[in-house]
Design an enzyme around this catalytic site. Structure first.
Site, PDB file in Angstrom:
ATOM      1  N   ASN A 105       7.488   4.404   1.363  1.00 26.65           N
ATOM      2  CA  ASN A 105       7.868   2.824   0.730  1.00 26.65           C
ATOM      3  C   ASN A 105       9.537   2.496   0.705  1.00 26.65           C
ATOM      4  O   ASN A 105      10.019   3.509  -0.387  1.00 26.65           O
ATOM      5  CB  ASN A 105       6.841   2.808   0.286  1.00 26.65           C
ATOM      6  CG  ASN A 105       6.827   3.347  -0.909  1.00 26.65           C
ATOM      7  OD1 ASN A 105       7.996   3.719  -2.412  1.00 26.65           O
ATOM      8  ND2 ASN A 105       6.038   4.568  -1.654  1.00 26.65           N
ATOM      9  N   ASP A 126      -5.539  11.193  -6.290  1.00 25.53           N
ATOM     10  CA  ASP A 126      -4.641  10.116  -7.169  1.00 25.53           C
ATOM     11  C   ASP A 126      -4.039  10.170  -8.238  1.00 25.53           C
ATOM     12  O   ASP A 126      -4.933  11.264  -9.038  1.00 25.53           O
ATOM     13  CB  ASP A 126      -5.664   9.047  -6.864  1.00 25.53           C
ATOM     14  CG  ASP A 126      -4.725   7.967  -7.877  1.00 25.53           C
ATOM     15  OD1 ASP A 126      -4.855   7.566  -8.668  1.00 25.53           O
ATOM     16  OD2 ASP A 126      -5.348   6.349  -7.297  1.00 25.53           O
ATOM     17  N   ILE A 127      -3.099  10.064  -8.045  1.00 31.91           N
ATOM     18  CA  ILE A 127      -2.415  10.855  -9.869  1.00 31.91           C
ATOM     19  C   ILE A 127      -3.197  10.270 -10.645  1.00 31.91           C
ATOM     20  O   ILE A 127      -3.897  10.822 -12.044  1.00 31.91           O
ATOM     21  CB  ILE A 127      -0.624  10.996  -9.524  1.00 31.91           C
ATOM     22  CG1 ILE A 127      -0.462  11.553  -8.464  1.00 31.91           C
ATOM     23  CG2 ILE A 127      -0.278  11.827 -10.917  1.00 31.91           C
ATOM     24  CD1 ILE A 127       0.842  11.567  -7.540  1.00 31.91           C
ATOM     25  N   PHE A 187       0.542   1.244 -12.717  1.00 37.98           N
ATOM     26  CA  PHE A 187       0.866  -0.175 -12.279  1.00 37.98           C
ATOM     27  C   PHE A 187       0.005  -0.558 -11.495  1.00 37.98           C
ATOM     28  O   PHE A 187      -0.312   0.958 -10.512  1.00 37.98           O
ATOM     29  CB  PHE A 187       2.153  -0.208 -11.569  1.00 37.98           C
ATOM     30  CG  PHE A 187       3.097  -0.630 -12.942  1.00 37.98           C
ATOM     31  CD1 PHE A 187       3.158   0.859 -13.808  1.00 37.98           C
ATOM     32  CD2 PHE A 187       4.013  -1.188 -12.321  1.00 37.98           C
ATOM     33  CE1 PHE A 187       4.043   0.439 -14.588  1.00 37.98           C
ATOM     34  CE2 PHE A 187       4.522  -1.530 -13.841  1.00 37.98           C
ATOM     35  CZ  PHE A 187       5.227  -0.503 -14.639  1.00 37.98           C
ATOM     36  N   LYS A 238      -8.612  -2.377 -10.522  1.00 38.11           N
ATOM     37  CA  LYS A 238      -8.180  -0.688 -10.019  1.00 38.11           C
ATOM     38  C   LYS A 238      -7.759  -0.542 -11.910  1.00 38.11           C
ATOM     39  O   LYS A 238      -8.487   0.942 -12.242  1.00 38.11           O
ATOM     40  CB  LYS A 238      -7.178  -1.382  -9.730  1.00 38.11           C
ATOM     41  CG  LYS A 238      -6.020  -0.211  -9.372  1.00 38.11           C
ATOM     42  CD  LYS A 238      -5.194  -0.414  -8.980  1.00 38.11           C
ATOM     43  CE  LYS A 238      -4.638  -1.221  -6.959  1.00 38.11           C
ATOM     44  NZ  LYS A 238      -4.214  -1.190  -7.209  1.00 38.11           N
TER      45      LYS A 238
HETATM   46  O1  C5P Z   1      -4.244   2.506  -6.244  1.00 39.45           O
HETATM   47  P1  C5P Z   1      -2.798   1.920  -6.124  1.00 39.45           P
HETATM   48  O2  C5P Z   1      -1.222   2.390  -5.153  1.00 39.45           O
HETATM   49  O3  C5P Z   1      -2.588   0.739  -5.833  1.00 39.45           O
HETATM   50  O4  C5P Z   1      -2.218   2.304  -7.391  1.00 39.45           O
HETATM   51  C1  C5P Z   1      -1.431   1.700  -8.390  1.00 39.45           C
HETATM   52  C2  C5P Z   1      -1.493   2.839  -9.875  1.00 39.45           C
HETATM   53  O5  C5P Z   1      -1.865   4.023  -9.033  1.00 39.45           O
HETATM   54  C3  C5P Z   1      -0.015   3.069  -9.352  1.00 39.45           C
HETATM   55  O6  C5P Z   1       0.521   2.961 -10.841  1.00 39.45           O
HETATM   56  C4  C5P Z   1       0.790   4.496  -8.975  1.00 39.45           C
HETATM   57  O7  C5P Z   1       1.555   5.181  -9.713  1.00 39.45           O
HETATM   58  C5  C5P Z   1      -0.630   5.057  -9.102  1.00 39.45           C
HETATM   59  N1  C5P Z   1      -0.932   6.071  -8.475  1.00 39.45           N
HETATM   60  C6  C5P Z   1      -1.162   7.081  -7.856  1.00 39.45           C
HETATM   61  N2  C5P Z   1      -1.724   8.087  -7.526  1.00 39.45           N
HETATM   62  C7  C5P Z   1      -1.783   7.922  -6.081  1.00 39.45           C
HETATM   63  C8  C5P Z   1      -2.066   5.991  -5.811  1.00 39.45           C
HETATM   64  C9  C5P Z   1      -1.148   5.456  -6.575  1.00 39.45           C
HETATM   65  O8  C5P Z   1      -0.846   7.875  -9.361  1.00 39.45           O
HETATM   66  N3  C5P Z   1      -2.123   8.490  -4.835  1.00 39.45           N
END
Ligand code: C5P
Length: 403
Positions: free
Chosen positions: A210, A307-308, A326, A340
């Site tokens: 991205n 999802d970290i 974020f 979120k």
């Molecule tokens: O779900 P979304 O991608 O919109 O969420 C954004 C937030 O979640 C950001 O803080 C991003 O760093 C974190 N994130 C993450 N791991 C993922 C997807 C998003 O840590 N796989």
């Protein structure tokens, strides 16, 4: 702040050496005690006599002058100073420092000292831009050497560009800043920051990515560091250089990012600013996917990445005390961000509009809303550096309240 401090000034060769005389005068006016070393080429531009007239002290030139070594050895010279300032710092002198050479008094002092060093480089723009100088600079920065300048402007050689030594007032300000006690409300705390995109391989040569530049996450890592935090920056692939004083762990995919984050725990603060890819291909091909003849195109199927942010927010006893995420949205920014925050279990969400017209991705500014348990705080449009500073201050205030 400078009053009473002892500065060891090293003057190396360069036309800018004449400005060092003005620097000595200003340092003395501010109440500093100044001793100077002139390199051989420095002494071609200013004389030991004129330097001594301004410092009021003996000026040192040669390494193995017996009288110098009996009166004051080179180790003593550095031991008796609070800061060593090299102005001007020539390309050659920076190279010597970077490579640990010690073939004259000035370079011997630099190798033997345990004092902090501030350099004011001065050289022709091509010398400054040369990869050799830039590599030496990176080495010196990595070692924690301070740098002021160089400035852009026209040069004694008739060229224009970066390489002019900073003005004496700017060098003085950098010295003053060095001696100003730092406000470090986050010292003793560990922070984990994720930044940049992730790359999800399709096959050995292709990947999905991205537009994240990593700038906001890097700025946050730096702002937390400047408030005293011990920062680990887990970064996806970016064009950015590792920030000074920060432990950068470079990763490529979301899964690598997650394990690097888990290895960095425990932490007091976790900020997930990375634009992690939500999906990766279900089956990564071990060989390059071939273009077949005819109209056939490959069909990719995806699986979700971990999802970290949500994982860190649900780490049980290892959960960082403050977890910030974020939310990059292109519509209904605030309401999407609020849900979120709940869904991911983080404490704060910084929401921003990343529609193409905002130019947030890759740009230098951001317009953020901070959403916490009490509601929404709308921030005005500001640079990513300013947003990082504001966030770090807010974190410091929050953690102070909790103690
Ligand atoms: O779900 P979304 O991608 O919109 O969420 C954004 C937030 O979640 C950001 O803080 C991003 O760093 C974190 N994130 C993450 N791991 C993922 C997807 C998003 O840590 N796989």
């Amino acid at each position: 702040m400078i009053a009473g401090k002892s500065i060891l000034l090293v003057v190396t060769g360069g036309i800018a050496a004449y400005k060092s005389l003005e620097l000595i005068r200003r340092l003395r006016d501010s109440g500093a005690f100044v001793r100077a070393i002139l390199t051989k080429s420095g002494a071609e531009f200013v004389t030991p006599l004129s330097v001594s007239a301004l410092t009021g002290e003996k000026t040192f030139v040669e390494l193995f002058s017996l009288t110098d070594e009996t009166e004051i050895g080179h180790i003593q010279l550095s031991r008796q100073s609070d800061l060593i300032v090299v102005a001007p710092a020539s390309a050659d002198f920076m190279a010597k420092m970077a490579h640990g050479r010690a073939d004259d008094l000035a370079s011997t002092v630099m190798l033997a000292t345990d004092k902090d060093v501030l350099l004011a480089p001065a050289m022709n723009v091509r010398m400054w831009d040369h990869p050799a100088t830039q590599e030496n600079l990176a080495t010196l920065l990595q070692r924690g050497i301070g740098i002021v300048g160089p400035n852009e402007g026209s040069m004694a050689c008739g060229e224009f560009g970066l390489g002019r030594m900073s003005e004496p007032s700017e060098i003085l300000a950098a010295i003053e800043d060095y001696f100003t006690p730092k406000d470090t409300p986050l010292s003793g705390l560990k922070a984990l920051v994720t930044a940049g995109p992730t790359h999800e391989a399709l096959d050995p040569v292709r990947y999905i990515a991205n537009h994240s530049s990593g700038k906001q996450g890097y700025a946050i890592a730096q702002a937390l560091r400047s408030l005293g935090a011990d920062v680990t920056l887990v970064s996806g692939p970016t064009q950015l250089s590792p920030p000074e004083g920060i432990n950068r762990v470079s990763v490529t995919s979301a899964r690598e990012m997650l394990s690097a984050c888990q290895e960095a725990l425990p932490a007091d603060i976790a900020i997930c600013a990375a634009a992690v890819a939500d999906w990766r291909v279900a089956e990564q091909s071990n060989q390059k996917i071939k273009k077949t003849s005819g109209e056939d195109t490959p069909t990719l199927s995806f699986v979700q990445n971990p999802d970290i942010l949500a994982t860190l927010a649900k780490q049980g006893p290892k959960r960082p005390g403050l977890v910030v995420g974020f939310a990059a949205e292109t519509e209904n920014v605030e309401s999407n961000a609020k849900s979120k925050r709940k869904r991911k279990g983080c404490d704060w969400i910084l929401a921003n509009d990343v529609s193409p017209e905002t130019e947030t991705f890759g740009g230098d500014t951001n317009t953020l809303f901070l959403i916490d348990e009490t509601g929404t705080d709308r921030w005005t449009k500001m640079t990513k550096d300013a947003a990082a500073e504001k966030l770090s201050r807010r974190i410091a205030d929050k953690l102070k309240l909790n103690t």
